[in-house]
Scaffold this motif. Structure first.
Motif, PDB file in Angstrom:
ATOM      1  N   GLN A 186     121.486  10.044  76.741  1.00  0.00           N
ATOM      2  CA  GLN A 186     121.244   9.960  77.828  1.00  0.00           C
ATOM      3  C   GLN A 186     120.386   9.556  78.762  1.00  0.00           C
ATOM      4  O   GLN A 186     119.359   9.428  79.049  1.00  0.00           O
ATOM      5  N   SER A 187     120.933   8.987  80.470  1.00  0.00           N
ATOM      6  CA  SER A 187     120.295   8.063  80.873  1.00  0.00           C
ATOM      7  C   SER A 187     119.379   8.685  82.140  1.00  0.00           C
ATOM      8  O   SER A 187     120.209   8.802  82.115  1.00  0.00           O
ATOM      9  N   ILE A 188     118.272   8.698  82.270  1.00  0.00           N
ATOM     10  CA  ILE A 188     117.533   9.212  83.221  1.00  0.00           C
ATOM     11  C   ILE A 188     117.649   8.456  84.283  1.00  0.00           C
ATOM     12  O   ILE A 188     117.885   8.833  85.246  1.00  0.00           O
ATOM     13  N   SER A 189     117.043   6.934  83.836  1.00  0.00           N
ATOM     14  CA  SER A 189     117.001   5.894  85.280  1.00  0.00           C
ATOM     15  C   SER A 189     117.456   4.871  84.263  1.00  0.00           C
ATOM     16  O   SER A 189     117.536   4.496  83.500  1.00  0.00           O
ATOM     17  N   ALA A 190     117.674   3.200  85.203  1.00  0.00           N
ATOM     18  CA  ALA A 190     117.714   2.301  84.297  1.00  0.00           C
ATOM     19  C   ALA A 190     116.391   1.647  83.553  1.00  0.00           C
ATOM     20  O   ALA A 190     117.142   0.843  81.935  1.00  0.00           O
ATOM     21  N   TYR A 225     115.480   6.647  78.759  1.00  0.00           N
ATOM     22  CA  TYR A 225     117.175   7.402  78.208  1.00  0.00           C
ATOM     23  C   TYR A 225     116.503   7.549  77.394  1.00  0.00           C
ATOM     24  O   TYR A 225     115.438   7.295  76.524  1.00  0.00           O
ATOM     25  N   LEU A 226     117.083   8.980  76.774  1.00  0.00           N
ATOM     26  CA  LEU A 226     116.770   9.814  75.961  1.00  0.00           C
ATOM     27  C   LEU A 226     117.459  10.018  75.104  1.00  0.00           C
ATOM     28  O   LEU A 226     119.219  10.018  74.840  1.00  0.00           O
ATOM     29  N   GLU A 227     117.161  10.093  73.506  1.00  0.00           N
ATOM     30  CA  GLU A 227     118.179   9.665  72.612  1.00  0.00           C
ATOM     31  C   GLU A 227     117.477  10.934  71.448  1.00  0.00           C
ATOM     32  O   GLU A 227     117.117  11.391  71.392  1.00  0.00           O
ATOM     33  N   LEU A 239     113.639  14.911  69.738  1.00  0.00           N
ATOM     34  CA  LEU A 239     115.265  13.744  70.535  1.00  0.00           C
ATOM     35  C   LEU A 239     113.613  12.793  70.530  1.00  0.00           C
ATOM     36  O   LEU A 239     112.047  12.612  70.334  1.00  0.00           O
ATOM     37  N   ASN A 240     113.665  11.682  70.702  1.00  0.00           N
ATOM     38  CA  ASN A 240     113.086  10.128  71.097  1.00  0.00           C
ATOM     39  C   ASN A 240     113.406   9.856  72.835  1.00  0.00           C
ATOM     40  O   ASN A 240     114.200   9.654  73.361  1.00  0.00           O
ATOM     41  N   MET A 241     112.959   9.719  73.582  1.00  0.00           N
ATOM     42  CA  MET A 241     112.995   8.665  75.408  1.00  0.00           C
ATOM     43  C   MET A 241     112.094   8.014  74.886  1.00  0.00           C
ATOM     44  O   MET A 241     110.724   7.360  74.365  1.00  0.00           O
ATOM     45  N   VAL A 242     112.157   6.671  75.251  1.00  0.00           N
ATOM     46  CA  VAL A 242     111.874   5.197  75.532  1.00  0.00           C
ATOM     47  C   VAL A 242     112.086   4.909  76.886  1.00  0.00           C
ATOM     48  O   VAL A 242     113.213   5.105  78.060  1.00  0.00           O
ATOM     49  N   SER A 243     111.210   4.527  77.862  1.00  0.00           N
ATOM     50  CA  SER A 243     111.191   4.044  78.581  1.00  0.00           C
ATOM     51  C   SER A 243     109.996   2.670  79.220  1.00  0.00           C
ATOM     52  O   SER A 243     109.026   2.662  77.903  1.00  0.00           O
ATOM     53  N   ASN A 244     110.563   2.096  80.055  1.00  0.00           N
ATOM     54  CA  ASN A 244     110.162   1.164  80.458  1.00  0.00           C
ATOM     55  C   ASN A 244     109.328   0.923  82.166  1.00  0.00           C
ATOM     56  O   ASN A 244     110.599   0.500  82.959  1.00  0.00           O
ATOM     57  N   ILE A 245     108.493   1.264  82.395  1.00  0.00           N
ATOM     58  CA  ILE A 245     107.560   1.545  83.790  1.00  0.00           C
ATOM     59  C   ILE A 245     106.732   0.332  83.948  1.00  0.00           C
ATOM     60  O   ILE A 245     105.517   0.337  82.840  1.00  0.00           O
ATOM     61  N   LEU A 276     107.069   2.927  76.191  1.00  0.00           N
ATOM     62  CA  LEU A 276     106.125   3.909  75.858  1.00  0.00           C
ATOM     63  C   LEU A 276     107.636   4.567  74.797  1.00  0.00           C
ATOM     64  O   LEU A 276     108.676   4.339  75.803  1.00  0.00           O
ATOM     65  N   LYS A 277     107.051   5.271  73.750  1.00  0.00           N
ATOM     66  CA  LYS A 277     108.181   6.326  73.483  1.00  0.00           C
ATOM     67  C   LYS A 277     107.367   7.685  73.031  1.00  0.00           C
ATOM     68  O   LYS A 277     106.601   7.518  73.010  1.00  0.00           O
ATOM     69  N   ILE A 278     108.451   8.885  73.986  1.00  0.00           N
ATOM     70  CA  ILE A 278     107.946   9.547  73.344  1.00  0.00           C
ATOM     71  C   ILE A 278     108.883  10.346  72.577  1.00  0.00           C
ATOM     72  O   ILE A 278     109.654  10.802  72.370  1.00  0.00           O
TER      73      ILE A 278
END
Length: 328
Positions: free
Chosen positions: A278-282, A285-287, A303-309, A314-316
């Motif tokens: 599930q994409s939150i933004s560019a 995303y959530l998987e 769940l695992n949330m992956v981001s690059n801001i 970052l992984k949560i």
């Protein structure tokens, strides 16, 4: 007719004077609200003027009721009048909405200094008549609001907030506020208090936003539903995310979920996370992870949330998955 004209003139003069005082108080107190992390309501400018006479009437009737009780005098009509007035005030207050609020991020100090200097300079300026001075207060207020909103733009960042035995992460990307709760918010009954006194002031102070664009719940529970219900009274949640669950949910769980959905705004979209990303933004995303987390009689995937801001990877993970997974 002459008496009516004089009365109308006095009433108009009173409104202008009350508006001037309210603008003065609002501008001077604005820096305190900003540093305190509280939102500002434009409706408050007029509501104080509107409710002033009703408040005086309420205090008069309450005092009258007190003395009639002390001296054992008939007061049934006072009780009826006081109840009617109280119900009217309460019904008007219930019309309030968090959408009326506007937040300001903490700006550089020179902007705060300009606000206070301009306000005190206008207070001591006695060359203007009442109407002109009120117009200058309105103009100053508009300039301050535009300056606070346009001259200072928060940058994309990631802020971890301590919550119970873990961390709730707040992300800001391209004017979007994303809040991720791995499962710590509902660990204790103080979750609703944490939302009101920690999360909301932080969003106001850092980003000048009183709305949440994306709220991600990694571990659904009765208590987290109650927390979301309370949060919906404080602000608007645009998108709310939950993992799919399987099994037979008990009555308390379904009741809490239904109560939460009822309290949410019609503008809130509830999204369920399944086996697909599930994409939150560019850059976020959530998987779903192939590991079941139990809660009462239901199960849901971690769940695992992956981001690059701002070039920060970052992984949560869901809180219960993190406890058993050594590589997180």
């Amino acid at each position: 007719m002459k008496i009516l004209t004089q009365y109308t003139s006095k009433y108009f003069s009173w409104i202008i004077r009350a508006l001037e005082i309210q603008l003065c108080i609002s501008i001077i107190s604005l820096p305190i609200l900003i540093y305190w992390g509280q939102a500002f309501s434009f409706i408050g400018l007029m509501s104080n003027i509107f409710f002033g006479p009703f408040l005086m009437l309420f205090l008069f009737l309450a005092s009258l009721l007190f003395f009639t009780q002390v001296f054992y005098l008939p007061n049934q009509w006072i009780v009826i009048a006081l109840n009617t007035l109280s119900n009217f005030i309460f019904s008007v207050l219930c019309k309030g909405s968090s959408s009326w609020l506007i937040s300001f991020a903490i700006p550089p100090f020179f902007i705060i200094f300009f606000i206070l200097l301009s306000a005190f300079a206008l207070i001591h300026k006695n060359k203007f008549n009442q109407i002109s001075k009120t117009l200058y207060w309105i103009l100053l207020f508009i300039m301050i609001v535009i300056s606070l909103k346009q001259l200072y733009k928060p940058k994309n960042d990631v802020v971890p907030l301590k919550c119970n035995n873990g961390v709730v992460t707040v992300m800001y990307e391209n004017n979007n506020v994303i809040v991720i709760d791995p499962g710590y918010l509902a660990q204790r009954p103080s979750g609703e208090t944490w939302l009101e006194y920690i999360l909301m002031p932080t969003l106001n102070k850092l980003y000048g936003k009183s709305t949440i664009d994306h709220f991600i719940v990694m571990q659904p529970s009765i208590r987290i539903f109650d927390c979301i219900s309370r949060l919906s009274e404080l602000t608007e949640i645009k998108n709310l995310y939950f993992p799919y669950w399987s099994g037979t949910a008990d009555k308390r769980f379904l009741t809490a979920f239904g109560r939460m959905r009822k309290n949410l705004s019609d503008k809130t979209t509830i999204k369920r996370i399944g086996k697909y990303k599930q994409s939150i933004s560019a850059s976020i995303y959530l998987e779903s992870i192939d590991q079941k987390i139990p809660y009462k009689d239901i199960f849901f995937n971690a769940l695992n949330m992956v981001s690059n801001i701002s070039n920060q990877d970052l992984k949560i993970y869901s809180a219960k998955y993190k406890n058993v997974d050594t590589h997180t």
